[in-house]
Enzyme design. Structure first.
Site, mmCIF file in Angstrom:
data_model
loop_
_atom_site.group_PDB
_atom_site.id
_atom_site.type_symbol
_atom_site.label_atom_id
_atom_site.label_comp_id
_atom_site.label_asym_id
_atom_site.label_seq_id
_atom_site.Cartn_x
_atom_site.Cartn_y
_atom_site.Cartn_z
ATOM 1 N N ILE A 131 -1.843 7.316 3.063
ATOM 2 C CA ILE A 131 -0.840 7.367 4.122
ATOM 3 C C ILE A 131 0.428 6.639 3.705
ATOM 4 C CG2 ILE A 131 -1.546 5.271 5.374
ATOM 5 C CD1 ILE A 131 -0.384 8.701 6.825
ATOM 6 N N LYS B 76 -9.868 -4.230 12.045
ATOM 7 C CA LYS B 76 -8.580 -4.142 12.743
ATOM 8 C C LYS B 76 -8.573 -5.051 13.976
ATOM 9 C CE LYS B 76 -7.014 0.480 11.358
ATOM 10 N NZ LYS B 76 -6.616 1.830 11.829
ATOM 11 N N ARG C 280 -5.928 -8.107 14.866
ATOM 12 C CA ARG C 280 -5.212 -8.265 16.147
ATOM 13 C C ARG C 280 -5.501 -9.631 16.772
ATOM 14 N NH1 ARG C 280 -4.357 -2.975 19.958
ATOM 15 N NH2 ARG C 280 -3.921 -1.428 18.326
ATOM 16 N N GLY D 45 0.813 -1.216 0.000
ATOM 17 C CA GLY D 45 0.000 0.000 0.000
ATOM 18 C C GLY D 45 0.841 1.259 0.000
ATOM 19 N N GLY D 46 2.032 1.179 -0.537
ATOM 20 C CA GLY D 46 2.992 2.272 -0.438
ATOM 21 C C GLY D 46 2.651 3.516 -1.211
ATOM 22 N N THR D 47 1.742 3.437 -2.191
ATOM 23 C CA THR D 47 1.391 4.632 -2.961
ATOM 24 C C THR D 47 0.060 5.226 -2.520
ATOM 25 O OG1 THR D 47 0.242 3.404 -4.719
ATOM 26 C CG2 THR D 47 2.613 3.725 -4.981
ATOM 27 N N GLY D 48 -0.531 4.692 -1.452
ATOM 28 C CA GLY D 48 -1.827 5.171 -0.987
ATOM 29 C C GLY D 48 -1.729 6.457 -0.189
#
Length: 319
Positions: A17, A137, A141, A12-15
């Site tokens: 955040i 989430k 966890r 997700g590096g180009t999203g």
């Protein structure tokens, strides 16, 4: 400062955040013999809109690995030689992390995994388990607690992104926000209830700080922030930087709760945002002490309200 002694893979590096986290990791650099990579789809890698960003990153040494995040073979190949995995996946892809983490557990090299936890604290108090936006989430966890034994996971809990909080979202203006163009603000209750925020660039800085402090970060849920302020203090900062008085309206929190209920009943995509804004207004972003100091960061290392408002005013002036 020393470069990072890991080979790191980012999902997700180009999203929204992810680009801040990827940029911060690239700026920190990997030490000799290590690499920084992103895993992305072929369509993203070839998207013309992404090319300027990807070209800049490649010039900084980024490796781009293309594949299908749902294909175990693609992910397993991407994990070869990787020490740390950083997930920046968005809300709609959070459950995909269970497979990614299981594959990391079964890999030969991955030791450390950062699930995409940036945002509101999903285990703040007893009521948190019932909040609808937290469910995926929480499932991640639970999966980690029950199924993952070798790989260490770090949850970096940042609270709301101040950059996005400043937006006045059409159709749900009552939940709060700021419109620089019209010099208008909407605040919940009196606007004097404190909220803990992190700027999006600071999220990247905090991920890097965690990577630099594995003994403080591995296996932990870290509560971190840029600063604490109130909605009315934000109004005053906007007034200071724009040089004019703003029009401010106030929404009782019960009205926010009623709107939130209506949005969920209609399955509106804005329902989660309404819930989160209500949670923030109720004070569930506040801590007696954050973990910034454990990561070697003090107030002077983080962005300020003035910095973020200045960026918003500058962006509006270019429209």
């Amino acid at each position: 400062m020393a470069s990072l002694p890991f080979s790191i893979l980012i999902f997700g590096g180009t999203g929204a955040i992810g680009k801040h986290i990827t940029s911060a990791i690239l700026s920190a650099k990997a030490s000799s013999g290590h690499s920084i990579s992103i895993f992305t789809s072929e369509s993203t890698a070839s998207n013309p809109d992404k090319q300027p960003l990807l070209s800049t990153w490649k010039s900084q040494g980024l490796r781009i690995i293309t594949g299908d995040i749902s294909d175990a073979d693609d992910v397993t190949r991407a994990y070869e030689g990787v020490d740390v995995v950083v997930s920046c996946l968005g809300r709609n892809s959070l459950l995909a992390q269970t497979d990614l983490i299981k594959l990391a557990e079964n890999s030969a090299t991955v030791q450390w995994f950062f699930p995409s936890e940036y945002g509101t604290d999903i285990e703040y108090d007893a009521s948190s388990k019932d909040e609808k936006p937290h469910q995926n989430k929480l499932k991640v966890r639970e999966f980690i607690r029950n199924e993952i034994h070798r790989v260490q996971c770090t949850y970096l809990v940042t609270g709301p992104y101040i950059d996005m909080y400043l937006s006045l979202v059409p159709g749900v203006e009552a939940i709060g926000g700021y419109d620089v163009g019209s010099r208008k603000a909407v605040v919940v209750n009196s606007g004097d209830d404190a909220v803990g925020f992190t700027s999006m660039p600071d999220v990247g800085k905090l991920v890097v700080a965690a990577l630099r402090n594995p003994s403080e970060a591995k296996g932990k849920a870290l509560k971190v922030q840029s600063f604490v302020t109130t909605p009315m203090e934000i109004v005053r900062e906007f007034e200071k930087q724009t040089g004019v008085e703003w029009t401010t309206s106030y929404t009782p929190i019960q009205e926010v709760r009623d709107l939130e209920k209506q949005l969920w009943e209609k399955s509106s995509p804005l329902a989660a945002l309404a819930t989160l804004r209500r949670i923030w207004a109720e004070g569930r972003t506040l801590y007696e002490q954050t973990d910034n100091k454990k990561l070697g960061l003090g107030p002077g290392d983080m962005e300020t309200l003035s910095d973020v408002v200045g960026r918003a005013v500058g962006a509006a002036s270019k429209l």
